[in-house]
Design a protein around this motif. Structure first.
Motif, PDB file in Angstrom:
ATOM      1  N   ASP A  44       0.912  -1.250   0.118  1.00  0.00           N
ATOM      2  CA  ASP A  44       0.062  -0.159  -0.001  1.00  0.00           C
ATOM      3  C   ASP A  44       0.830   1.354   0.020  1.00  0.00           C
ATOM      4  OD1 ASP A  44       0.876  -0.104   2.478  1.00  0.00           O
ATOM      5  OD2 ASP A  44      -0.822  -0.530   3.560  1.00  0.00           O
ATOM      6  N   LYS A  45       2.330   1.035  -0.303  1.00  0.00           N
ATOM      7  CA  LYS A  45       3.101   2.262  -0.498  1.00  0.00           C
ATOM      8  C   LYS A  45       2.743   2.943  -1.829  1.00  0.00           C
ATOM      9  CE  LYS A  45       7.151   0.099  -0.600  1.00  0.00           C
ATOM     10  NZ  LYS A  45       7.021  -1.421  -0.348  1.00  0.00           N
ATOM     11  N   PRO A  46       2.854   4.415  -1.785  1.00  0.00           N
ATOM     12  CA  PRO A  46       2.631   5.072  -2.924  1.00  0.00           C
ATOM     13  C   PRO A  46       3.383   4.740  -3.881  1.00  0.00           C
ATOM     14  CG  PRO A  46       3.039   6.481  -1.221  1.00  0.00           C
ATOM     15  CD  PRO A  46       2.909   5.300  -0.599  1.00  0.00           C
ATOM     16  N   PHE A  47       4.748   4.683  -3.713  1.00  0.00           N
ATOM     17  CA  PHE A  47       5.985   4.521  -4.409  1.00  0.00           C
ATOM     18  C   PHE A  47       6.801   3.284  -3.981  1.00  0.00           C
ATOM     19  CE2 PHE A  47       5.411   9.166  -4.725  1.00  0.00           C
ATOM     20  CZ  PHE A  47       5.223   9.160  -6.174  1.00  0.00           C
ATOM     21  N   PHE A  48       7.806   2.700  -4.678  1.00  0.00           N
ATOM     22  CA  PHE A  48       8.321   1.533  -4.297  1.00  0.00           C
ATOM     23  C   PHE A  48       9.497   2.091  -3.234  1.00  0.00           C
ATOM     24  CE2 PHE A  48       7.124  -0.487  -8.150  1.00  0.00           C
ATOM     25  CZ  PHE A  48       6.856  -1.883  -7.797  1.00  0.00           C
ATOM     26  N   GLY A  49       9.692   3.371  -3.259  1.00  0.00           N
ATOM     27  CA  GLY A  49      10.709   3.998  -2.353  1.00  0.00           C
ATOM     28  C   GLY A  49       9.648   4.578  -1.177  1.00  0.00           C
ATOM     29  N   GLY A  50       8.762   3.982  -0.946  1.00  0.00           N
ATOM     30  CA  GLY A  50       7.705   4.572   0.206  1.00  0.00           C
ATOM     31  C   GLY A  50       7.195   5.871  -0.195  1.00  0.00           C
ATOM     32  N   ASP A  51       7.299   6.815   0.812  1.00  0.00           N
ATOM     33  CA  ASP A  51       6.862   8.247   0.518  1.00  0.00           C
ATOM     34  C   ASP A  51       7.758   8.875  -0.784  1.00  0.00           C
ATOM     35  OD1 ASP A  51       4.633   7.845   2.081  1.00  0.00           O
ATOM     36  OD2 ASP A  51       5.765   8.608   3.679  1.00  0.00           O
ATOM     37  N   ILE A  52       8.659   8.209  -1.067  1.00  0.00           N
ATOM     38  CA  ILE A  52       9.649   8.895  -1.968  1.00  0.00           C
ATOM     39  C   ILE A  52       9.633   8.188  -3.271  1.00  0.00           C
ATOM     40  CG2 ILE A  52      12.197   9.401  -2.275  1.00  0.00           C
ATOM     41  CD1 ILE A  52      12.394   9.597   0.755  1.00  0.00           C
ATOM     42  N   PHE A  53       9.841   8.946  -4.267  1.00  0.00           N
ATOM     43  CA  PHE A  53      10.238   8.326  -5.923  1.00  0.00           C
ATOM     44  C   PHE A  53      11.414   8.172  -5.727  1.00  0.00           C
ATOM     45  CE2 PHE A  53      11.051   9.508 -10.207  1.00  0.00           C
ATOM     46  CZ  PHE A  53      10.272   8.593 -10.981  1.00  0.00           C
ATOM     47  N   GLY A  54      11.799   6.639  -5.784  1.00  0.00           N
ATOM     48  CA  GLY A  54      13.262   6.585  -5.728  1.00  0.00           C
ATOM     49  C   GLY A  54      13.915   5.641  -6.596  1.00  0.00           C
ATOM     50  N   PHE A  55      14.778   4.800  -6.333  1.00  0.00           N
ATOM     51  CA  PHE A  55      15.514   4.092  -7.520  1.00  0.00           C
ATOM     52  C   PHE A  55      14.819   3.150  -8.288  1.00  0.00           C
ATOM     53  CE2 PHE A  55      19.383   0.895  -7.911  1.00  0.00           C
ATOM     54  CZ  PHE A  55      20.018   1.661  -8.705  1.00  0.00           C
ATOM     55  N   VAL A  56      14.074   2.353  -7.372  1.00  0.00           N
ATOM     56  CA  VAL A  56      13.071   1.177  -7.964  1.00  0.00           C
ATOM     57  C   VAL A  56      12.006   2.062  -8.942  1.00  0.00           C
ATOM     58  CG1 VAL A  56      11.710  -0.681  -7.657  1.00  0.00           C
ATOM     59  CG2 VAL A  56      13.570  -0.245  -6.080  1.00  0.00           C
ATOM     60  N   ASP A  57      11.766   2.995  -8.562  1.00  0.00           N
ATOM     61  CA  ASP A  57      10.407   3.686  -9.153  1.00  0.00           C
ATOM     62  C   ASP A  57      10.857   4.279 -10.505  1.00  0.00           C
ATOM     63  OD1 ASP A  57       8.363   3.573  -7.037  1.00  0.00           O
ATOM     64  OD2 ASP A  57       9.774   4.815  -5.948  1.00  0.00           O
ATOM     65  N   ILE A  58      12.062   4.826 -10.621  1.00  0.00           N
ATOM     66  CA  ILE A  58      12.975   5.450 -11.573  1.00  0.00           C
ATOM     67  C   ILE A  58      12.959   4.127 -12.486  1.00  0.00           C
ATOM     68  CG2 ILE A  58      15.145   6.029 -12.764  1.00  0.00           C
ATOM     69  CD1 ILE A  58      15.046   7.994 -10.621  1.00  0.00           C
ATOM     70  N   SER A  59      13.604   2.998 -12.170  1.00  0.00           N
ATOM     71  CA  SER A  59      13.780   1.735 -13.152  1.00  0.00           C
ATOM     72  C   SER A  59      12.478   1.474 -13.795  1.00  0.00           C
ATOM     73  CB  SER A  59      14.408   0.805 -12.291  1.00  0.00           C
ATOM     74  OG  SER A  59      13.511  -0.275 -11.711  1.00  0.00           O
ATOM     75  N   MET A  60      11.241   1.323 -12.845  1.00  0.00           N
ATOM     76  CA  MET A  60      10.080   0.798 -13.547  1.00  0.00           C
ATOM     77  C   MET A  60       9.509   1.841 -14.305  1.00  0.00           C
ATOM     78  SD  MET A  60       8.868  -2.132 -12.952  1.00  0.00           S
ATOM     79  CE  MET A  60       7.255  -1.752 -13.347  1.00  0.00           C
ATOM     80  N   THR A  61       9.747   3.494 -14.338  1.00  0.00           N
ATOM     81  CA  THR A  61       9.214   4.410 -15.105  1.00  0.00           C
ATOM     82  C   THR A  61       9.289   3.917 -16.521  1.00  0.00           C
ATOM     83  OG1 THR A  61       9.124   5.795 -13.268  1.00  0.00           O
ATOM     84  CG2 THR A  61       8.870   6.633 -15.446  1.00  0.00           C
TER      85      THR A  61
END
Lengths: 218, 218
Positions: free
Chosen positions: B141-158
């Motif tokens: 239920d996290k908004p991003f893989f980085g928790g509240d932060i748009f992080g490393f995993v989110d960039i890779s998935m984008t």
């Protein structure tokens, strides 16, 4: 409270050995637990539910998976002794680049040398030597990929160095005449205390490789 | 002296976009240079002689290759703004684990969805959805893989999120009913300023995918 460090591993694994070496470079005491790959332990399945593969490092109950990810984790947690990655961001990026190269361009043909025969094996041998020559050129006249330091890339390659004899015997070819400088560095790595304590007897790896080869190459 | 930052890239690349986004997250000004993949520039061949692939980040004349290696380099060099990787070693290892998962278990079937047809494509679609479901479960239920932060995993998935529409149209299937939570996070990522400035119009990616598909699926 002392750290509890457990390594789920399998003795001939070139991936598992990377974690063993990194822990010994840092002087971390750990409990080694041998896995039977045909009958994986409930702990392994619980700790690495995605890939269900060794090695898994369990540090105070928390699992870290994938061999070079484990090595990097070890380097970051026990940062006070024998740094494995350089501190300079550019050199770190270079080290990660070469580890990625090794885990794709060396791994893929290496895997085929002992598990295939005929044309497929011949092609794999050619690709394998080509990849090693690129690494030989990157190594240049440095004693280690880490320069004067046995580092991140050296640890990743040691998993292959310990299999060199098995590859040569399964593929009926010789690496040293093609890559003499890389072989000299390999010998240097294999003499390190942390490595001697971590790698199995090469004869046993050869025996293991031929045993498995019989299953793959009917 | 101001930093000279050049990015060798190709507009529909899900790998190239990762570097673009990371640079924009950090507020780094850079010169974008479009490569023609059938006729690669001498600079690309010189800066990435091993893989000869985009993206390549050239920072003050020094090349960094491989998309997530570039992102990590950017995070380490411009460390004062918007950290992309967590500071905790365990969380860092988790992030690297998931990026590795994405670059193997998501990449391989994704690549086949738009470049194959028939049974091979059906199998790829199944594997792709399975991999996305594992990611959906990790996201929770996290908004991003980085928790509240748009992080490393989110960039890779984008890099994949921007291709979702093209995958769906090439494969004639729908991702959202299978992975609603992941899709919600994807939409959140695609709305970020750094992402909006970096990703091409989805329609253009669809058009590009079908154009290339014609070559692969004769």
């Amino acid at each position: 409270m002392a750290d509890e460090v457990i390594l789920l591993d399998f003795w001939p694994s070139g991936f598992g050995v990377r974690a063993r070496i990194a822990l010994r470079e840092k002087g971390v005491e750990f409990e080694y637990r041998e896995e039977i790959l045909r009958d994986k332990s409930p702990l392994l399945l619980q700790m690495n539910p995605v890939h269900k593969k060794i090695p898994v490092l369990i540090h105070n109950g928390l699992p870290v998976c994938e061999s070079m990810n484990i090595v990097q984790y070890i380097d970051e947690v026990w940062s006070d002794k024998n740094p494995l990655l350089p501190s300079n961001p550019y050199q770190r990026a270079q080290a990660r680049f070469w580890v990625d190269f090794i885990d794709t361009k060396v791994f893929e043909p290496a895997d085929k040398i002992w598990s295939t025969k005929g044309e497929v094996q011949e092609k794999a041998k050619k690709e394998y030597i080509e990849a090693l020559k690129i690494l030989e050129s990157e190594l240049g006249d440095k004693p280690f990929f880490g320069g004067d330091i046995f580092g991140f890339v050296d640890i990743s390659m040691t998993g292959y160095y310990m299999w060199f004899e098995a590859f040569e015997k399964c593929g009926n070819f010789s690496i040293e005449p093609e890559c003499p400088t890389l072989m000299a560095s390999a010998k240097r790595c294999l003499q390190r205390d942390s490595v001697v304590k971590s790698v199995p007897d090469p004869e046993k790896i050869v025996e293991f490789a031929f045993k498995i080869r019989k299953i793959y190459c009917v």
